[in-house]
Design a protein around this motif. Sequence first.
Motif, mmCIF file in Angstrom:
data_model
loop_
_atom_site.group_PDB
_atom_site.id
_atom_site.type_symbol
_atom_site.label_atom_id
_atom_site.label_comp_id
_atom_site.label_asym_id
_atom_site.label_seq_id
_atom_site.Cartn_x
_atom_site.Cartn_y
_atom_site.Cartn_z
ATOM 1 N N GLU A 149 0.804 -1.218 0.000
ATOM 2 C CA GLU A 149 0.000 0.000 0.000
ATOM 3 C C GLU A 149 0.839 1.272 0.000
ATOM 4 O OE1 GLU A 149 -0.506 -1.419 4.389
ATOM 5 O OE2 GLU A 149 -0.122 -2.313 2.435
ATOM 6 N N GLU A 150 2.128 1.157 0.266
ATOM 7 C CA GLU A 150 2.984 2.349 0.170
ATOM 8 C C GLU A 150 2.996 2.916 -1.245
ATOM 9 O OE1 GLU A 150 7.404 1.821 -0.193
ATOM 10 O OE2 GLU A 150 6.924 -0.200 0.511
ATOM 11 N N PHE A 151 2.603 2.083 -2.220
ATOM 12 C CA PHE A 151 2.589 2.522 -3.614
ATOM 13 C C PHE A 151 1.224 3.001 -4.072
ATOM 14 C CE2 PHE A 151 6.194 -0.466 -3.444
ATOM 15 C CZ PHE A 151 7.202 0.394 -3.851
ATOM 16 N N CYS A 152 0.273 3.104 -3.152
ATOM 17 C CA CYS A 152 -1.010 3.701 -3.506
ATOM 18 C C CYS A 152 -0.779 5.139 -3.970
ATOM 19 C CB CYS A 152 -1.967 3.684 -2.315
ATOM 20 S SG CYS A 152 -2.619 2.057 -1.894
ATOM 21 N N GLY A 153 -1.316 5.473 -5.125
ATOM 22 C CA GLY A 153 -1.120 6.802 -5.675
ATOM 23 C C GLY A 153 0.097 6.929 -6.572
ATOM 24 N N ALA A 154 0.954 5.898 -6.596
ATOM 25 C CA ALA A 154 2.137 5.922 -7.459
ATOM 26 C C ALA A 154 1.779 5.412 -8.855
ATOM 27 C CB ALA A 154 3.244 5.054 -6.863
ATOM 28 N N VAL A 155 2.517 5.860 -9.842
ATOM 29 C CA VAL A 155 2.368 5.317 -11.193
ATOM 30 C C VAL A 155 2.813 3.862 -11.157
ATOM 31 C CG1 VAL A 155 3.192 5.467 -13.581
ATOM 32 C CG2 VAL A 155 2.734 7.561 -12.267
ATOM 33 N N PRO A 156 1.982 2.907 -11.605
ATOM 34 C CA PRO A 156 2.354 1.491 -11.521
ATOM 35 C C PRO A 156 3.723 1.177 -12.114
ATOM 36 C CG PRO A 156 0.053 1.682 -12.085
ATOM 37 C CD PRO A 156 0.604 3.077 -12.105
ATOM 38 N N HIS A 157 4.053 1.764 -13.244
ATOM 39 C CA HIS A 157 5.365 1.502 -13.845
ATOM 40 C C HIS A 157 6.487 1.907 -12.904
ATOM 41 C CE1 HIS A 157 8.887 2.324 -16.460
ATOM 42 N NE2 HIS A 157 8.448 1.267 -17.127
ATOM 43 N N ASP A 158 6.335 3.044 -12.239
ATOM 44 C CA ASP A 158 7.361 3.505 -11.298
ATOM 45 C C ASP A 158 7.422 2.593 -10.077
ATOM 46 O OD1 ASP A 158 7.756 5.586 -13.042
ATOM 47 O OD2 ASP A 158 6.635 7.056 -11.840
ATOM 48 N N ALA A 159 6.270 2.135 -9.607
ATOM 49 C CA ALA A 159 6.229 1.232 -8.453
ATOM 50 C C ALA A 159 6.947 -0.070 -8.774
ATOM 51 C CB ALA A 159 4.780 0.954 -8.056
ATOM 52 N N MET A 160 6.734 -0.597 -9.970
ATOM 53 C CA MET A 160 7.387 -1.842 -10.363
ATOM 54 C C MET A 160 8.902 -1.680 -10.416
ATOM 55 S SD MET A 160 4.745 -3.585 -13.111
ATOM 56 C CE MET A 160 4.483 -2.137 -14.145
ATOM 57 N N GLU A 161 9.359 -0.538 -10.898
ATOM 58 C CA GLU A 161 10.801 -0.289 -10.935
ATOM 59 C C GLU A 161 11.373 -0.172 -9.524
ATOM 60 O OE1 GLU A 161 11.791 3.058 -13.374
ATOM 61 O OE2 GLU A 161 11.764 1.840 -15.213
ATOM 62 N N ALA A 162 10.657 0.475 -8.622
ATOM 63 C CA ALA A 162 11.121 0.624 -7.245
ATOM 64 C C ALA A 162 11.234 -0.729 -6.560
ATOM 65 C CB ALA A 162 10.170 1.535 -6.468
ATOM 66 N N ILE A 163 10.266 -1.600 -6.780
ATOM 67 C CA ILE A 163 10.295 -2.937 -6.176
ATOM 68 C C ILE A 163 11.457 -3.750 -6.726
ATOM 69 C CG2 ILE A 163 9.039 -5.130 -6.130
ATOM 70 C CD1 ILE A 163 6.464 -3.404 -5.865
ATOM 71 N N ALA A 164 11.677 -3.673 -8.020
ATOM 72 C CA ALA A 164 12.808 -4.388 -8.619
ATOM 73 C C ALA A 164 14.124 -3.889 -8.035
ATOM 74 C CB ALA A 164 12.792 -4.222 -10.135
ATOM 75 N N GLY A 165 14.204 -2.580 -7.776
ATOM 76 C CA GLY A 165 15.419 -2.012 -7.207
ATOM 77 C C GLY A 165 15.705 -2.483 -5.800
ATOM 78 N N ARG A 166 14.695 -2.970 -5.110
ATOM 79 C CA ARG A 166 14.871 -3.513 -3.760
ATOM 80 C C ARG A 166 15.198 -5.003 -3.776
ATOM 81 N NH1 ARG A 166 9.455 -0.850 -0.940
ATOM 82 N NH2 ARG A 166 9.996 1.352 -1.348
ATOM 83 N N GLY A 167 15.259 -5.588 -4.958
ATOM 84 C CA GLY A 167 15.534 -7.013 -5.047
ATOM 85 C C GLY A 167 14.331 -7.870 -4.730
ATOM 86 N N ARG A 168 13.141 -7.273 -4.774
ATOM 87 C CA ARG A 168 11.922 -8.024 -4.528
ATOM 88 C C ARG A 168 11.258 -8.386 -5.854
ATOM 89 N NH1 ARG A 168 9.969 -8.277 0.469
ATOM 90 N NH2 ARG A 168 7.775 -8.271 -0.165
ATOM 91 N N THR A 169 10.245 -9.234 -5.785
ATOM 92 C CA THR A 169 9.602 -9.732 -6.991
ATOM 93 C C THR A 169 8.122 -9.390 -6.985
ATOM 94 O OG1 THR A 169 9.238 -11.729 -8.338
ATOM 95 C CG2 THR A 169 9.176 -12.011 -5.951
ATOM 96 N N LEU A 170 7.579 -9.068 -8.151
ATOM 97 C CA LEU A 170 6.177 -8.699 -8.287
ATOM 98 C C LEU A 170 5.288 -9.942 -8.267
ATOM 99 C CD1 LEU A 170 6.741 -6.190 -11.207
ATOM 100 C CD2 LEU A 170 6.167 -5.563 -8.856
ATOM 101 N N LEU A 171 4.109 -9.823 -7.697
ATOM 102 C CA LEU A 171 3.194 -10.951 -7.636
ATOM 103 C C LEU A 171 2.503 -11.179 -8.977
ATOM 104 C CD1 LEU A 171 3.677 -10.796 -4.588
ATOM 105 C CD2 LEU A 171 1.220 -11.188 -4.263
ATOM 106 N N THR A 172 2.277 -12.460 -9.290
ATOM 107 C CA THR A 172 1.509 -12.846 -10.466
ATOM 108 C C THR A 172 0.019 -12.883 -10.125
ATOM 109 O OG1 THR A 172 1.545 -15.212 -9.983
ATOM 110 C CG2 THR A 172 3.435 -14.306 -11.213
ATOM 111 N N ILE A 173 -0.804 -13.098 -11.146
ATOM 112 C CA ILE A 173 -2.244 -13.228 -10.903
ATOM 113 C C ILE A 173 -2.522 -14.388 -9.957
ATOM 114 C CG2 ILE A 173 -4.451 -13.855 -11.954
ATOM 115 C CD1 ILE A 173 -3.647 -12.240 -14.407
ATOM 116 N N GLU A 174 -1.903 -15.545 -10.232
ATOM 117 C CA GLU A 174 -2.141 -16.704 -9.366
ATOM 118 C C GLU A 174 -1.706 -16.441 -7.931
ATOM 119 O OE1 GLU A 174 -0.855 -16.913 -12.534
ATOM 120 O OE2 GLU A 174 -0.874 -19.000 -13.204
#
Length: 240
Positions: A149-174
Amino acid sequence: MTHAPEATEARPEPETTRGAPMAQPTAFEAGAEFDRQVRTLTELGYPATAGLAPERFGAAVEPLRAVAVASGNTRCEPGTGRVPFVLVVTRNLAPIGETMPRTTLHGGRLPGFVDRTYEPGALERFVATEETGLAGQDAYLLLDVERGEEFCGAVPHDAMEAIAGRGRTLLTIEEGIALITHFPQVLVKNKCFSLGGSRAGDRRVPALWISQKAPKLGWCWEGNPHTWLGMASAGARRTA
């Protein structure tokens, strides 16, 4: 034109056993929590969907129990959007069109659904990205999960880049469906989340939010922020 999802929430009802532990932070034993998640999937009919008897389904995921135990006993805080691990069964065994209707809001009864803006065949095109390393997996554990929820209000593309920069992985639909299946408390008003780990080669990013008092799987444009829509992520995935 921007696809504008609704942001409504079901009125809370009395607590149920499904989705336990409840919203307050609680300590749990990892092995017992793994067993609970297996029971949840079994009670929801996942074995039959996968074409397996309940015993065979349990045996198929049992090797993951050791992975859960190795993760250690810790605190589980679904009300804050953080859980230590989630047992994920992919579309190889249980199609999204059959698993999404088996979700409900915490304390709710109405089944989750897929938004009609997914055109015929679209769900099949939204597959795990190469970065997830999930080719061919049927079931695994997702560790250190956050609804983001820290990314509420953020541009999704920017949020995805920030998460990748932390070494974390984005969730899939499943993985998103698995998260709200095991912990429905995570999906609440103004703290819904995108699932950037599944893409279809276009600008759409899948997301889970609340509509008509039920969970809904929809999508938003990667360049359009929403104040109530964050970006879910995890620390790692583990197979047996």
